[in-house]
Scaffold this active site. Structure first.
Site, short mmCIF file in Angstrom:
data_model
loop_
_atom_site.label_atom_id
_atom_site.label_comp_id
_atom_site.label_asym_id
_atom_site.label_seq_id
_atom_site.Cartn_x
_atom_site.Cartn_y
_atom_site.Cartn_z
N CYS A 261 35.13 62.64 87.36
CA CYS A 261 34.85 62.21 86.21
C CYS A 261 34.12 64.57 86.22
CB CYS A 261 34.50 62.55 85.45
SG CYS A 261 35.28 60.90 84.59
N HIS B 246 32.16 66.02 79.25
CA HIS B 246 33.42 65.09 79.92
C HIS B 246 33.53 64.37 78.45
CE1 HIS B 246 35.74 62.99 81.83
NE2 HIS B 246 34.75 61.84 82.27
N ASN C 1 41.18 61.60 77.89
CA ASN C 1 40.35 61.53 79.52
C ASN C 1 41.11 62.24 80.41
OD1 ASN C 1 38.02 61.59 81.78
ND2 ASN C 1 37.55 59.46 81.26
O1 UT7 Z 1 36.05 59.66 82.52
C1 UT7 Z 1 34.62 58.93 83.38
C2 UT7 Z 1 33.74 57.37 82.74
N1 UT7 Z 1 34.12 56.83 82.28
C3 UT7 Z 1 33.56 56.33 81.13
O2 UT7 Z 1 32.63 57.02 80.63
C4 UT7 Z 1 34.07 55.70 79.58
C5 UT7 Z 1 32.77 54.60 79.64
N2 UT7 Z 1 33.23 53.11 78.77
C6 UT7 Z 1 34.16 53.73 77.66
O3 UT7 Z 1 34.05 54.25 76.92
C7 UT7 Z 1 34.25 51.79 76.74
O4 UT7 Z 1 33.40 51.64 77.34
C8 UT7 Z 1 35.06 51.45 76.64
C9 UT7 Z 1 36.09 52.41 75.35
C10 UT7 Z 1 36.35 51.27 77.99
C11 UT7 Z 1 35.63 50.11 76.13
O5 UT7 Z 1 34.74 49.60 74.86
P1 UT7 Z 1 33.30 48.91 74.80
O6 UT7 Z 1 32.80 49.15 73.21
O7 UT7 Z 1 33.07 49.31 75.61
O8 UT7 Z 1 34.47 47.65 74.93
P2 UT7 Z 1 33.95 46.34 75.73
O9 UT7 Z 1 34.87 46.88 77.21
O10 UT7 Z 1 32.84 46.15 75.51
O11 UT7 Z 1 35.29 45.45 74.92
C12 UT7 Z 1 34.54 45.05 73.95
C13 UT7 Z 1 36.38 44.37 73.60
C14 UT7 Z 1 36.45 43.27 73.89
O12 UT7 Z 1 36.62 42.02 73.17
P3 UT7 Z 1 35.81 40.82 73.15
O13 UT7 Z 1 35.51 40.31 74.42
O14 UT7 Z 1 34.59 40.86 72.45
O15 UT7 Z 1 36.47 39.52 72.44
C15 UT7 Z 1 37.66 43.96 74.51
O16 UT7 Z 1 38.70 42.02 75.21
O17 UT7 Z 1 37.23 45.15 72.87
C16 UT7 Z 1 38.23 44.60 73.70
N3 UT7 Z 1 38.85 45.59 73.88
C17 UT7 Z 1 39.76 45.66 73.51
N4 UT7 Z 1 40.14 45.90 72.39
C18 UT7 Z 1 41.84 46.50 71.77
C19 UT7 Z 1 38.93 46.31 75.24
N5 UT7 Z 1 39.77 46.79 74.79
C20 UT7 Z 1 40.49 46.99 74.65
C21 UT7 Z 1 41.65 47.84 73.52
N6 UT7 Z 1 41.96 47.39 72.39
N7 UT7 Z 1 42.34 49.01 74.16
#
Ligand code: UT7
Length: 332
Positions: A116, A256, A286
């Site tokens: 990125c 980004h 992204n």
């Molecule tokens: O571009 C290069 C670098 N990349 C980034 O900068 C991305 C950085 N990361 C992010 O943007 C975020 O971490 C994500 C958008 C990928 C995920 O969001 P988050 O708020 O960090 O969610 P999480 O991974 O901590 O997951 C929270 C909950 C989990 O459920 P439980 O375990 O709390 O029951 C996940 O299973 O959300 C769940 N979850 C979803 N739920 C509905 C994860 N993805 C989804 C989804 N829809 N698509």
């Protein structure tokens, strides 16, 4: 003698027509529009469909538009640098294919792999060739066909990424505009959090790697999120400090487009209001190396000569960085 700088004299972007909405993703994985919008800010992303269409298609279309709008003869291009993590193939470089596709027969070209942050790395490298006087016209293209490495069974990654990219033309100037400064970083110990497991020299493709779905981008989202918030905010604040820029002197932050919450945290740290932050994550998601030039393209008509612009990115590697530029032209 006045210092020669590299200035952006044109920008153009390209995205494929197909729109993958949150609603369509709801039919593919266990997710919903509300979760995606509140956690990321993304409403839709573009997908490049069709056989034998790689990232070079994005680069070629972006550069063709750029050459047309800047009235540039492709034979006058000295160098094309393509930032991408989704090359058409491991070799030759996608930049070679792009150069051929746009008729830049006198240029040489190469790829940069910095995920990125790729556009910032390539912009910094390209600027050096202009500043030293070695080249007169350098094109920097940031493009990714992320859909080629995304697992559409993995809800944690498939909701974020999209396809697209853009290109800028760099030329020399002795005016007080152009690429003013750049801070780039990398830390390979971040690799476990964001990578593609197979298909490289460490783990070449086998039927087993395919069965294990190891040819897709793997991301430990919440860990990457923490690193991204800290480092993108810090590097942006640092480049302002290094150049004695106050928040009121910054016209635009070009962040980004990975997650709206990371963008907000960066703007907060810089003391910049939302009216100065370029944002198009809701329509493209992204696009990895494509996000920054796509933002510049979308906001081009609002940019004025002399505007202080801070570009910032964080991504796989880890890689992160910030570039300070003064915009080179008024809306045409
Ligand atoms: O571009 C290069 C670098 N990349 C980034 O900068 C991305 C950085 N990361 C992010 O943007 C975020 O971490 C994500 C958008 C990928 C995920 O969001 P988050 O708020 O960090 O969610 P999480 O991974 O901590 O997951 C929270 C909950 C989990 O459920 P439980 O375990 O709390 O029951 C996940 O299973 O959300 C769940 N979850 C979803 N739920 C509905 C994860 N993805 C989804 C989804 N829809 N698509």
């Amino acid at each position: 003698m006045k210092k020669t700088r590299a200035v952006i004299t044109g920008v153009h972007g390209w995205v494929p027509d197909y729109i993958l909405t949150n609603r369509e993703l709801e039919t593919m994985v266990d997710t919903n529009d509300e979760w995606i919008v509140t956690r990321t800010g993304i409403k839709e992303r573009r997908i490049l469909k069709g056989e034998n269409k790689g990232t070079s298609i994005i680069g070629i279309n972006a550069i063709k538009g750029l050459l047309k709008k800047t009235n540039t003869d492709p034979e006058d291009i000295d160098l094309i640098i393509c930032a991408t993590v989704t090359p058409d193939m491991p070799f030759p470089a996608t930049a070679n294919i792009i150069a051929d596709g746009v008729g830049a027969t006198k240029s040489y070209s190469f790829d940069i792999s910095a995920a990125c942050s790729g556009f910032l790395y390539a912009l910094t490298i390209g600027s050096q060739f202009i500043e030293t006087g070695m080249h007169k016209k350098v094109i920097i293209v940031g493009a990714d066909k992320m859909s080629s490495i995304i697992d559409y069974q993995d809800r944690a990654t498939c909701i974020i990424f999209g396809d697209g990219g853009g290109a800028v033309l760099l030329e020399p100037t002795t005016e007080e505009v152009g690429v003013m400064d750049s801070l780039l970083h990398s830390d390979g110990s971040g690799a476990p959090y964001l990578h593609m497991k197979a298909g490289g020299s460490r783990k070449p493709a086998t039927t087993e790697t395919i069965a294990n779905r190891e040819h897709y981008a793997f991301q430990e989202g919440s860990s990457v999120f923490k690193f991204a918030v800290t480092n993108m905010a810090e590097v942006s604040a640092n480049i302002m400090m290094k150049n004695n820029l106050t928040a009121s002197e910054v016209a635009w932050l070009v962040p980004h487009q990975a997650n709206k919450r990371i963008i907000d945290a960066t703007a907060n740290r810089m003391g910049i209001g939302p009216d100065k932050v370029m944002l198009n994550i809701e329509k493209y998601g992204n696009t990895t190396a494509g996000t920054l030039p796509l933002c510049l393209w979308d906001y081009e008509s609002q940019l004025k000569k002399g505007d202080n612009i801070i570009l910032a990115a964080f991504g796989g590697g880890f890689t992160w960085g910030s570039v300070y530029l003064k915009w080179g032209y008024d809306p045409k």
